[in-house]
Motif scaffolding. Structure first.
Motif, short mmCIF file in Angstrom:
data_model
loop_
_atom_site.label_atom_id
_atom_site.label_comp_id
_atom_site.label_asym_id
_atom_site.label_seq_id
_atom_site.Cartn_x
_atom_site.Cartn_y
_atom_site.Cartn_z
N ARG A 15 17.61 -57.45 82.53
CA ARG A 15 17.08 -56.07 82.44
C ARG A 15 15.73 -55.94 83.15
NH1 ARG A 15 17.94 -54.67 76.15
NH2 ARG A 15 20.18 -54.37 76.21
N GLU A 16 15.00 -57.05 83.23
CA GLU A 16 13.67 -57.01 83.85
C GLU A 16 13.75 -56.44 85.27
OE1 GLU A 16 10.73 -57.72 82.39
OE2 GLU A 16 12.01 -57.80 80.59
N LYS A 20 13.18 -52.73 85.73
CA LYS A 20 11.92 -52.08 85.34
C LYS A 20 11.06 -51.73 86.55
CE LYS A 20 11.68 -54.05 80.77
NZ LYS A 20 11.07 -55.07 79.92
N ASN A 29 7.84 -51.71 86.42
CA ASN A 29 6.53 -52.38 86.38
C ASN A 29 6.44 -53.60 87.29
OD1 ASN A 29 8.01 -54.14 84.91
ND2 ASN A 29 6.90 -53.86 82.98
N LYS A 78 16.39 -54.75 93.61
CA LYS A 78 16.74 -53.48 92.99
C LYS A 78 16.94 -52.41 94.06
CE LYS A 78 13.87 -50.86 90.39
NZ LYS A 78 13.13 -50.41 89.20
#
Ligand SMILES: Cc1cc2nc3c(=O)[nH]c(=O)nc-3n(C[C@H](O)[C@H](O)[C@H](O)COP(=O)(O)O)c2cc1C
Length: 220
Positions: free
Chosen positions: A8-9, A12, A14, A191
């Motif tokens: 899941r990181e 993100k 961030n 991503k």
């Protein structure tokens, strides 16, 4: 193996906080990656129909969006080279080429204009095209034949975990050259590559819809 939580990181935002401290090949002066895989100079390429002369695909966008849906059974009919040319142009067509083909601007958006994809086609029923495997050369708007006169349907079906490709006219396969995007974005690239791929596939859905063809995405 990574856990779901670890994976899941990747989603993100961030990760961008680390931007200033990332080692980026572009900033370190590494050469710009090629925008397209090379092919042998002696290869006999197949001409596609230039976008300016296409007569198809005139459906209003609002109508194509309204009608779009995934179709999982096919008639086994053929498409023409003009239709195939239109679909390839809609997904990876090249508007402009800069710096000796280091940078391309295409019909789809891509983070940093990195365009990390290569398009392979399993042509089953395309008029005037032998059954087989081809690579799209978006810059030239031509096809590079890789394996022709071979029946690859079983291989494609295996590669798609046994899904309904046997009656399809053509299967588009997008592979990725990660370094094109990593060169600029380092760890943030992956991503963006995933986000980029959705734009390509949605253009294929809308282009198919606009000429009355069925399509279904297959995630592998
Ligand atoms: C990334 C992605 C992967 C998909 N993979 C498959 C698949 O492997 N098999 C399949 O039948 N449909 C697949 N689909 C189609 C979805 O199941 C479909 O979009 C969803 O059920 C919604 O239906 P609609 O497209 O008709 O709106 C995929 C769609 C996307 C965007």
């Amino acid at each position: 193996m990574a856990s779901i939580k670890q994976n899941r990181e990747f989603l993100k935002a961030n990760l961008w906080e680390a931007w200033d401290s990332l080692q980026l090949d572009q900033c370190d002066g590494f050469p710009h990656p090629n925008a397209q895989k090379t092919y042998p100079k002696e290869a006999s390429l197949i001409d596609l129909i230039p976008e300016e002369t296409l007569t198809i695909g005139q459906m209003p966008v609002i109508e194509a969006i309204r009608r779009r849906k995934s179709q999982r059974s096919y008639t086994g009919g053929s498409i023409s080279i003009e239709e195939l040319s239109y679909l390839l142009w809609a997904t990876q067509g090249v508007h402009r080429v800069y710096r000796g083909a280091e940078i391309v601007i295409r019909t789809v958006p891509s983070a940093g204009a990195r365009h990390p994809f290569e398009t392979y086609l399993f042509a089953n029923h395309v008029e005037d095209l032998k059954t087989g495997l081809y690579r799209d050369l978006g810059i030239e708007h031509k096809l590079y034949p890789l394996e022709t006169n071979v029946d690859l349907v079983d291989d494609v079906q295996e590669g798609t975990n046994g899904q309904y490709v046997q009656d399809s006219t053509v299967v588009f396969v997008w592979t990725v050259i990660p370094y094109r995007t990593e060169w600029r974005y380092g760890l943030l690239a992956h991503k963006m590559i995933a986000q980029d791929s959705g734009h390509v596939c949605q253009n294929l859905y809308l282009a198919c819809e606009s000429i009355g063809l069925g399509i279904c995405a297959i995630g592998v």
